[in-house]
Design an enzyme around this catalytic site. Sequence first.
Site, mmCIF file in Angstrom:
data_model
loop_
_atom_site.group_PDB
_atom_site.id
_atom_site.type_symbol
_atom_site.label_atom_id
_atom_site.label_comp_id
_atom_site.label_asym_id
_atom_site.label_seq_id
_atom_site.Cartn_x
_atom_site.Cartn_y
_atom_site.Cartn_z
ATOM 1 N N ARG A 1 0.857 -1.391 -0.012
ATOM 2 C CA ARG A 1 -0.121 -0.020 0.005
ATOM 3 C C ARG A 1 0.773 1.370 0.116
ATOM 4 O O ARG A 1 0.512 2.289 -0.736
ATOM 5 C CB ARG A 1 -1.029 0.040 1.182
ATOM 6 C CG ARG A 1 -1.951 -1.181 1.231
ATOM 7 C CD ARG A 1 -3.110 -1.024 2.251
ATOM 8 N NE ARG A 1 -3.874 -0.040 2.255
ATOM 9 C CZ ARG A 1 -4.847 0.256 3.107
ATOM 10 N NH1 ARG A 1 -4.905 -0.471 4.015
ATOM 11 N NH2 ARG A 1 -5.688 1.497 3.007
ATOM 12 N N HIS B 1 -7.515 -4.108 -7.038
ATOM 13 C CA HIS B 1 -7.226 -3.466 -5.899
ATOM 14 C C HIS B 1 -8.352 -3.735 -4.736
ATOM 15 O O HIS B 1 -9.388 -3.197 -4.957
ATOM 16 C CB HIS B 1 -7.092 -1.950 -6.035
ATOM 17 C CG HIS B 1 -6.382 -1.507 -4.780
ATOM 18 N ND1 HIS B 1 -5.064 -1.733 -4.643
ATOM 19 C CD2 HIS B 1 -6.682 0.036 -4.052
ATOM 20 C CE1 HIS B 1 -4.648 -0.839 -3.657
ATOM 21 N NE2 HIS B 1 -5.589 0.092 -3.231
ATOM 22 N N TYR C 1 -18.530 12.539 -11.985
ATOM 23 C CA TYR C 1 -18.590 13.802 -12.626
ATOM 24 C C TYR C 1 -17.601 13.962 -13.491
ATOM 25 O O TYR C 1 -17.392 14.728 -14.404
ATOM 26 C CB TYR C 1 -19.155 15.031 -11.629
ATOM 27 C CG TYR C 1 -20.007 15.158 -11.189
ATOM 28 C CD1 TYR C 1 -21.431 15.150 -11.774
ATOM 29 C CD2 TYR C 1 -20.177 15.038 -9.645
ATOM 30 C CE1 TYR C 1 -22.563 14.906 -11.030
ATOM 31 C CE2 TYR C 1 -21.480 15.268 -9.003
ATOM 32 C CZ TYR C 1 -22.823 15.051 -9.784
ATOM 33 O OH TYR C 1 -23.799 15.055 -9.063
#
Length: 819
Positions: free
Chosen positions: A33, A79, A123
Amino acid sequence: MSIFEPGQIRDIDLEQEMRSSYMDYAMSVIISRALPDVRDGLKPVQRRIMYAMLQEGITAAGRTKKSAAIVGEVMKNYHPHGNTAIYDSMVRLAQDWVMRYPLVTSQGNFGSVDGDPPAAERYTEAKMSPIAMTLVEDIDKDTVDMAQTYLADPDILEPTVLPALLPNLLVNGATGIAVGMATNIPPHNLGEVSDGVVRLIDEPETTTEELTKIIKGPDFPTGAIIYARDLPAVYGTGHGRIVMRAQVDFEEASDGKEQIIVRELPYQVNKARLLTNIAELVKDHKLEGIEGLNDESDRNDQTRIVIKLKSSARRTAVLNNLFKHTQLQLTFGAIMLALVDGRPQVLGLKAMLQHFIDFRRLVVTRRTRYLLAKARDRAHILEGLMKCLEHLDEVIAIIRAAQDERTAQRGLEERFQLSERQSKAIVDLRLGRLTRLEASKIREEYEELIKEIAHLEDVLGNPRLVDEIIKEEIAAIRKKYADPRRTQINQGEVELNEEDLIPREQVFVTLTNRGYIKRIPLDQYRAQHRGGKGVVGARRSNDEDYIAHSTTANTHTDMLFFTNRGRVFRLRTHEIPDVKRQAKGIPVINLIDLDQRERVTALIDMEEFSDSQYLVMVTKLGQIKKTPAAAYSSVRRNGLIAINLQGDDELNWVRRSSGGNELLIVTRRGKGSRFTEKEVRPMGRDTMGVGAMRLRAGDEIAGFDIVNPEGHVLVVTQNGFGKLTPMSDYPVKSRNIQGVYTVDQTAIPKIGEIVGMRVVEDLSEELMVISTSGQVIRLPLDQVRVSGRQTRGVIIMRMDDDDRVASIAGVGAAGSLDA
């Protein structure tokens, strides 16, 4: 303690279990990570974003796709974490104030340098940037290992590392916090890093110090300034501090007030938070001199912060306080930590470059093997096709006679000693390729393949050819994507001391007859016409006190104090109190260690102390000596001997010289002597000097200066008369003579004895005349009449009956603040 499991009970040690579990968790965070791989410079989530976009065809050449779709693809197959973490990582890859070379091209609101959050993923849109394509180039040529994803589906694989033509770890840097460790690698300029890679390939023994001459320092996307002092430690050890400062300049507002303009911010500074912090400090009176604050940055993230100053503010002091108290100056704590073979290591600059080079060698070798295998396979097929074309009629006959395709293949294999793959290719051959033209093309392709195979074999057998390929590829990337450095590197010191908070300005320093000293900003005096009464420059401490010595200086230069006893003291000019014009100042004995009845008789400001510069001294009774300025570099508050004096003699004048000037000395009763400085040999500090001028009984030296052959001699008398005389009127004579007349001897009872003389080089300069009552007049010298040596001059300052001129000083060009 016991833990129940299906079908059994197992006793474990709780402490050992906690240690083991925590270590497993820590290593998972470190490897999976938080930390980037030294080879491609990417964390796992970043690598998975790049690979998912490639697999979905969301490349630089295509159209942008919804961020939500990209995030969903990454989360679905690669992931095993939430969509927020994935989207935040993708947004960071697109922000050009975070990434030196963004890896994602964005469409829509992806946040701002003010800390505004990006719009929701539904968006916005994104795709790989052109430079990101260099990270995945050749990934389909067996250049890197593929592994199963968290799905454990053998049909869905992900790369363990990207091939990375781009030295991404240094170019874009990285930041991350793991368990018990963190990384913070600054970004660098692609052109410099590319040159460093090539240098290390060509000269493996290159040192880190030599590499830092190529890779000069971090190159932040926000520009600004960094200081080079700590860079050797950072690049040598892999950790250290890098001081960053905003890029600023000064402008004059429409109302005449000064403004500090901030054009570039230090890396990772939140602009909105910075403005709030400055406003709060001003409100709390921790930052003085600021009148207004405005953000005039444009929508393209072109920074422009306007800090308007008060009329009384000193811009250097305000700016240094901003550096001291706000994030206009910030420290980047570099920790160049990355994964090397799955283990975290802190790496210096050379080690980081070497790991990238080693990885590229492996990638190029694997790619070459893959291409060689493909070429050999294709050559094998072409060899079968050429055999077919050489016996075309027989091949056709065998195929026509066969009952099925497999029988035809076996017949061809037995007849022409072909492999199964060759026979399959012949059987699948279209009739259109049996023409002579197609046969020629097949032979040409085969010949080219043989050449390619030979080249690929050479590459595999010669490591130097592998290095040449790496250099060619890095040069191509440099040519296409490198850009000029944005961050300026300053080689100077950055630590702020008390002097940094003192404004660098021209000041007027005065010392009264009774020893009160002060400095005043030069612009507090207004220019007046000849004959004016002047402005009050200082209050007399009593009826007998008056300004005896004055000079102009810069607050950051040294001030030397020469005394009547031939001693010299040294202070920084800003250590002299800054007081109001009408204040009398403080006793000079509070600043320097004067003895009883010892007084300061000369002030001189020094910007540097060198052997090529001299200090020339003249005493009241006509002695002169010159000493290299370097001899006075170690003067302290308790003083040093400047000249040995005899009897009642006093040291009254000191000037800087080059060692080869001409000198002019004038007496109070109007005699002047001009001679060359070469007649005075250099002497040490603790010496007496030689005779400068033979004095008549009762006469004393009134002034001494360095000659400018094209200049004029200014003399001012006790009763306010003054004149300018061309230097050419003074003949060059020898040292230690009586000299020639300087004023009309018959007029001395009216005009008074000479109290001051100086050589004027430019008639646009201004003159300050100070009286014994503390009056000061400042007037342009072009208002003073030019007349011959034996004249009385004109009134330049009208005196009261009980007042007299005490001293004079020059203040540079009219209307200027420069001395």
